[in-house]
Design a protein around this motif. Structure first.
Motif, PDB file in Angstrom:
ATOM      1  N   ARG A 282       2.765  15.477  13.459  1.00  0.00           N
ATOM      2  CA  ARG A 282       2.962  17.145  13.322  1.00  0.00           C
ATOM      3  C   ARG A 282       1.608  17.661  12.702  1.00  0.00           C
ATOM      4  O   ARG A 282       1.020  18.832  13.138  1.00  0.00           O
ATOM      5  CB  ARG A 282       4.034  17.472  12.379  1.00  0.00           C
ATOM      6  N   LYS A 283       1.074  17.271  11.773  1.00  0.00           N
ATOM      7  CA  LYS A 283      -0.316  17.671  11.364  1.00  0.00           C
ATOM      8  C   LYS A 283      -1.226  17.554  12.335  1.00  0.00           C
ATOM      9  O   LYS A 283      -1.903  18.477  12.639  1.00  0.00           O
ATOM     10  CB  LYS A 283      -0.719  16.678  10.241  1.00  0.00           C
TER      11      LYS A 283
ATOM     12  N   LEU B 161      -6.668  23.997   8.911  1.00  0.00           N
ATOM     13  CA  LEU B 161      -5.293  24.148   8.400  1.00  0.00           C
ATOM     14  C   LEU B 161      -5.381  24.872   6.998  1.00  0.00           C
ATOM     15  O   LEU B 161      -6.616  24.787   6.503  1.00  0.00           O
ATOM     16  CB  LEU B 161      -4.577  22.710   7.971  1.00  0.00           C
TER      17      LEU B 161
ATOM     18  N   GLU C 294       5.233  16.336   1.928  1.00  0.00           N
ATOM     19  CA  GLU C 294       6.078  15.722   2.938  1.00  0.00           C
ATOM     20  C   GLU C 294       5.991  14.207   3.175  1.00  0.00           C
ATOM     21  O   GLU C 294       6.746  13.349   2.716  1.00  0.00           O
ATOM     22  CB  GLU C 294       5.888  16.230   4.281  1.00  0.00           C
ATOM     23  N   ALA C 295       4.641  13.688   2.903  1.00  0.00           N
ATOM     24  CA  ALA C 295       4.210  12.361   2.870  1.00  0.00           C
ATOM     25  C   ALA C 295       4.546  11.797   1.813  1.00  0.00           C
ATOM     26  O   ALA C 295       4.921  10.662   1.761  1.00  0.00           O
ATOM     27  CB  ALA C 295       2.780  12.291   3.264  1.00  0.00           C
ATOM     28  N   MET C 296       4.619  12.455   0.566  1.00  0.00           N
ATOM     29  CA  MET C 296       4.794  11.714  -0.448  1.00  0.00           C
ATOM     30  C   MET C 296       6.092  11.811  -0.910  1.00  0.00           C
ATOM     31  O   MET C 296       6.740  11.179  -2.112  1.00  0.00           O
ATOM     32  CB  MET C 296       3.924  12.460  -1.752  1.00  0.00           C
TER      33      MET C 296
ATOM     34  N   VAL D 141       5.040  13.082  10.201  1.00  0.00           N
ATOM     35  CA  VAL D 141       4.217  13.919   9.269  1.00  0.00           C
ATOM     36  C   VAL D 141       2.830  13.818   9.892  1.00  0.00           C
ATOM     37  O   VAL D 141       2.161  15.096  10.110  1.00  0.00           O
ATOM     38  CB  VAL D 141       4.278  13.558   7.828  1.00  0.00           C
TER      39      VAL D 141
ATOM     40  N   SER E  62       0.813  -1.212   0.008  1.00  0.00           N
ATOM     41  CA  SER E  62      -0.086   0.026  -0.096  1.00  0.00           C
ATOM     42  C   SER E  62       0.762   1.292  -0.021  1.00  0.00           C
ATOM     43  O   SER E  62       0.498   2.256  -0.758  1.00  0.00           O
ATOM     44  CB  SER E  62      -0.861  -0.030   1.176  1.00  0.00           C
ATOM     45  N   ARG E  63       1.796   1.270   0.758  1.00  0.00           N
ATOM     46  CA  ARG E  63       2.688   2.606   0.903  1.00  0.00           C
ATOM     47  C   ARG E  63       3.286   2.928  -0.582  1.00  0.00           C
ATOM     48  O   ARG E  63       3.087   4.059  -1.206  1.00  0.00           O
ATOM     49  CB  ARG E  63       3.963   2.452   1.948  1.00  0.00           C
TER      50      ARG E  63
ATOM     51  N   GLU F 210       0.733   3.966  10.973  1.00  0.00           N
ATOM     52  CA  GLU F 210       0.984   5.154  11.140  1.00  0.00           C
ATOM     53  C   GLU F 210       0.132   6.328  11.525  1.00  0.00           C
ATOM     54  O   GLU F 210       0.501   7.331  12.224  1.00  0.00           O
ATOM     55  CB  GLU F 210       1.842   5.412   9.897  1.00  0.00           C
TER      56      GLU F 210
ATOM     57  N   LEU G 210      -2.274   9.391   0.971  1.00  0.00           N
ATOM     58  CA  LEU G 210      -0.998  10.093   1.036  1.00  0.00           C
ATOM     59  C   LEU G 210       0.194   9.195   1.440  1.00  0.00           C
ATOM     60  O   LEU G 210       1.080   9.395   1.671  1.00  0.00           O
ATOM     61  CB  LEU G 210      -0.823  11.361   2.039  1.00  0.00           C
ATOM     62  N   SER G 211      -0.219   7.944   1.600  1.00  0.00           N
ATOM     63  CA  SER G 211       0.497   6.700   1.644  1.00  0.00           C
ATOM     64  C   SER G 211       0.915   6.451   3.068  1.00  0.00           C
ATOM     65  O   SER G 211       1.627   5.431   3.214  1.00  0.00           O
ATOM     66  CB  SER G 211       1.741   6.796   0.808  1.00  0.00           C
ATOM     67  N   PRO G 212       0.423   7.131   4.246  1.00  0.00           N
ATOM     68  CA  PRO G 212       0.651   6.390   5.825  1.00  0.00           C
ATOM     69  C   PRO G 212      -0.033   5.246   5.592  1.00  0.00           C
ATOM     70  O   PRO G 212      -1.242   5.040   5.191  1.00  0.00           O
ATOM     71  CB  PRO G 212       0.260   7.388   6.570  1.00  0.00           C
ATOM     72  N   THR G 213       0.599   4.207   6.367  1.00  0.00           N
ATOM     73  CA  THR G 213      -0.082   2.977   6.811  1.00  0.00           C
ATOM     74  C   THR G 213      -1.011   3.356   7.854  1.00  0.00           C
ATOM     75  O   THR G 213      -1.048   4.382   8.424  1.00  0.00           O
ATOM     76  CB  THR G 213       0.905   1.874   7.180  1.00  0.00           C
TER      77      THR G 213
ATOM     78  N   ILE H 284       1.632  18.990   3.939  1.00  0.00           N
ATOM     79  CA  ILE H 284       1.354  17.585   4.290  1.00  0.00           C
ATOM     80  C   ILE H 284       1.880  16.735   3.177  1.00  0.00           C
ATOM     81  O   ILE H 284       2.474  15.602   3.452  1.00  0.00           O
ATOM     82  CB  ILE H 284       0.241  17.446   5.145  1.00  0.00           C
ATOM     83  N   ALA H 285       0.972  17.159   2.171  1.00  0.00           N
ATOM     84  CA  ALA H 285       0.914  15.954   0.863  1.00  0.00           C
ATOM     85  C   ALA H 285       2.606  15.853   0.550  1.00  0.00           C
ATOM     86  O   ALA H 285       2.914  14.781   0.121  1.00  0.00           O
ATOM     87  CB  ALA H 285       0.172  16.624  -0.051  1.00  0.00           C
TER      88      ALA H 285
ATOM     89  N   THR I  26       6.502   8.464   7.789  1.00  0.00           N
ATOM     90  CA  THR I  26       5.424   9.149   7.659  1.00  0.00           C
ATOM     91  C   THR I  26       4.618   9.473   9.118  1.00  0.00           C
ATOM     92  O   THR I  26       3.627  10.461   9.127  1.00  0.00           O
ATOM     93  CB  THR I  26       4.455   8.785   6.854  1.00  0.00           C
TER      94      THR I  26
ATOM     95  N   LEU J  49       0.540   3.992  -2.952  1.00  0.00           N
ATOM     96  CA  LEU J  49      -0.367   5.215  -2.847  1.00  0.00           C
ATOM     97  C   LEU J  49       0.862   6.253  -3.059  1.00  0.00           C
ATOM     98  O   LEU J  49       0.309   7.284  -3.472  1.00  0.00           O
ATOM     99  CB  LEU J  49      -0.761   5.400  -1.500  1.00  0.00           C
ATOM    100  N   ARG J  50       2.207   5.898  -2.956  1.00  0.00           N
ATOM    101  CA  ARG J  50       3.121   7.155  -3.281  1.00  0.00           C
ATOM    102  C   ARG J  50       3.129   7.436  -4.983  1.00  0.00           C
ATOM    103  O   ARG J  50       3.154   8.382  -5.314  1.00  0.00           O
ATOM    104  CB  ARG J  50       4.519   6.582  -3.152  1.00  0.00           C
TER     105      ARG J  50
END
Lengths: 329, 289
Positions: free
Chosen positions: B8-9, A91, A102-104, B5, A71-72, B95, B89-92, A99-100, B2, A75-76
């Motif tokens: 912090r969010k 926000l 950073e997460a990606m 991330v 999944s990681r 996470e 956004l890909s966190p499991t 956030i997006a 992640t 989704l990346r």
């Protein structure tokens, strides 16, 4: 490589079969429209592709990956615009993109992405809770675009957007497709789907009832376009000429107007050419494409189709195909 | 990673909540007020008195604030569609849950620490000295209390199907641990021994009592400060001589390890961690909707 492949994908909620034995293939780089009435299982299918929900049976492979165990990575490489997506109302738009990004693990410029979706820089600094519905949708789309995804999965992307927003969405899909991104989106509005898809799949009651190109579906349906000519003089001679042409089923006369029913899409151009060469002067011309409405209604068992069929044309005549229809309805 | 991330969010998002800001302000106000009152107005101002009196606003507000901070952690995100955004956004799922728990805990802990810093500052202004040992000890125990209740709330949030249910469960927990715990434990004792607990009681009674994070907190705090926290226990079925009897004489036999204050600290951590792990198990297995 196939971007999406499902095999017997099934999802049962209690005794409701939301998705039943779905066998679907979406090729890399395609724009695939997933069509169906509300409740057909479109959103559920998308959830199964992204590991938002777990299948009861069958399997799905997206970008060659397993949605659950990979999944990681999946989704990346995927940009997701889920239906009913929510935003962090406290926000700002820019913070969302931060956030997006950073997460990606991307290095996009937030303001550049926001500009792409049509959000003003001053909106980027406002809290998402103050956004209108259309702006919220654009922000969610911006989030999906972060990281230059290989695959875009959009669930009802045009819902909540005004016509300008819908057009911008369409342009974005074109841009992404031109970059080689596979676009998979669901809709229950036929017009949007017709305008941009390479292929279309129709889902009804959890089952895939048709998959083809737009033209393929039209041909399969058997109903062709109708060219309506308004002439100067009596059209009876032209009518009999046209009736004899290949690809013309019939030509009806109503006063000075002639309705020519074509079974072959290519016959339209020939009909118009013949009409212009004839003795009678063509005053006006309308071409009515068969919308997918009847096909949709047939295949989904709907007696009240969800959207209106479309007319287009004008003085001088316009022969159009699905690809260049851009008129807002 | 992640989860940072996500954390912090969560800190940014939760700290802007009007509700939490108001609760934080109330806590601040009360801590400041109590500090000033103890030093200026009370008959016998001392570090003991301060720590004891501070217990009242702390026990009243910190559990509620922590529960409120935590109960929407997952269910609120799920129902609003924000979870769908985040997971894309890909966190499991792991996470997301851990990052959310840590972020919200950080916000509540931050408020607690700031309130204690305020008490220290007021003390310095009021009497020219700061009772460091007591404030640090009580502060640390209070942070543990906050973590325990945030953990409980986040665990509830991960399992509940609607925000309403999560809130009901959180309120229920609060009532059980503040109002009904003593009644329940006394009831169990009565069911087992056919009599109410006297001055001397078997150790398991105390162990049961201290399962409640509130009482565990009191135990830890009392070990760290000079005096004793003003308790907010409402029902005390024990005879009044109990207050004059030191604890190790109340316990029949040796005081076992699980009645030592450090064990209560461990228990508070367990309350922080276990509900989150249980919630994680459910959250990882289920569907999003």
């Amino acid at each position: 490589m196939t971007a999406i492949r499902t095999e017997n994908l099934t999802k049962r909620y209690g005794d409701v079969l939301a998705v039943a034995g779905l066998d679907l293939v979406v090729e890399e780089g395609e724009v695939f429209g997933f069509l169906g009435p509300n409740g057909a299982g479109k959103s559920t299918t998308i959830e199964l592709l992204l590991d938002y929900a777990r299948p009861t049976d069958g399997e799905a492979r997206v970008l060659g990956l397993d949605p659950r165990s990979d999944s990681r990575e999946l989704l990346r490489r995927t940009g997701v615009l889920p239906e009913g997506v929510g935003l962090y109302e406290r926000l700002t738009g820019r913070e969302h993109l931060g956030i997006a990004i950073e997460a990606m693990e991307a290095d996009d410029d937030p303001d550049a992405v926001l500009e792409r979706v049509g959000l003003e820089p001053e909106d980027a600094g406002r809290r998402a809770g103050e956004y209108s519905r259309g702006m919220a949708k654009r922000l969610a789309l911006a989030v999906a675009l972060v990281g230059d995804p290989d695959l875009l999965v959009l669930d009802e992307p045009a819902s909540g957007l005004d016509p300008l927003g819908v057009r911008r969405m369409r342009e974005l899909v074109h841009e992404e497709a031109a970059r080689g991104t596979t676009v998979f989106f669901s809709s229950h509005v036929l017009d949007q789907v017709e305008a941009i898809c390479d292929r279309v799949g129709i889902l009804s009651g959890g089952r895939l009832v048709a998959v083809d190109t737009i033209d393929g579906l039209r041909e399969a349906e058997g109903t062709g376009a109708t060219v309506t000519l308004r002439l100067d003089g009596p059209p009876s001679r032209l009518a009999s000429e046209l009736r004899g042409m290949e690809g013309v089923a019939d030509a009806e006369i109503t006063g000075h107007a002639l309705c020519v029913h074509c079974t072959d899409p290519r016959a339209k151009a020939r009909v118009i050419a013949r009409a212009e060469r004839s003795a009678a002067t063509v005053r006006d011309l309308t071409v009515e494409e068969p919308s997918l409405e009847s096909l949709f209604a047939d295949r989904t068992g709907d007696t009240t189709p969800p959207s209106i069929g479309r007319r287009s044309g004008g003085a001088g005549g316009t022969d159009h195909t699905a690809a260049d229809v851009g008129a807002e309805s | 990673m992640t989860w940072t991330v996500v954390a912090r969010k969560e800190v940014a998002y939760a700290s802007r909540s009007r509700m939490l800001q108001s609760l934080g302000a109330v806590l601040f106000g009360l801590i400041g007020l109590v500090t000033l009152v103890v030093w200026r107005v009370a008959e016998d101002p001392s570090a003991e008195a301060l720590a004891s009196e501070l217990g009242v606003p702390l026990l009243l507000i910190v559990p509620i604030a922590s529960l409120i901070a935590g109960y929407t952690a997952i269910v609120g995100e799920r129902r609003s569609g924000r979870l769908a955004l985040l997971l894309g956004l890909s966190p499991t799922r792991r996470e997301v849950l851990l990052g959310t728990f840590l972020g919200r805990s950080a916000v509540v802990a931050g408020v607690v620490v700031a309130a204690f810093a305020l008490a220290a500052a007021f003390s310095a202004v009021a009497v020219g000295s700061v009772p460091f040992a007591d404030l640090v000890g009580l502060g640390a125990a209070t942070v543990l209390l906050a973590l325990a209740f945030v953990g409980i709330a986040v665990g509830i949030s991960a399992v509940a199907s609607t925000r309403g249910r999560a809130m009901a469960a959180a309120v229920g927990c609060y009532l059980v641990f503040t109002l009904f715990w003593e009644v329940i434990v006394t009831g169990v004792y009565y069911a087992v021994n056919r009599q109410l607990p006297g001055v001397e009681v078997e150790p398991w009674f105390f162990a049961l009592e201290r399962l409640s994070p509130m009482l565990a907190y009191e135990t830890v705090s009392n070990a760290l400060i000079e005096g004793e926290l003003q308790s907010v226990v409402t029902v005390d079925a024990r005879p009044p001589e109990v207050h004059a009897t030191p604890f190790d004489e109340q316990v029949i036999g040796e005081v076992p390890f699980y009645l030592e204050p450090w064990f209560s600290a461990v228990l508070l951590l367990a309350w922080a961690v276990l509900p989150v792990l249980i919630g994680l198990h459910r959250f990882e297995r289920g569907d999003l909707r």
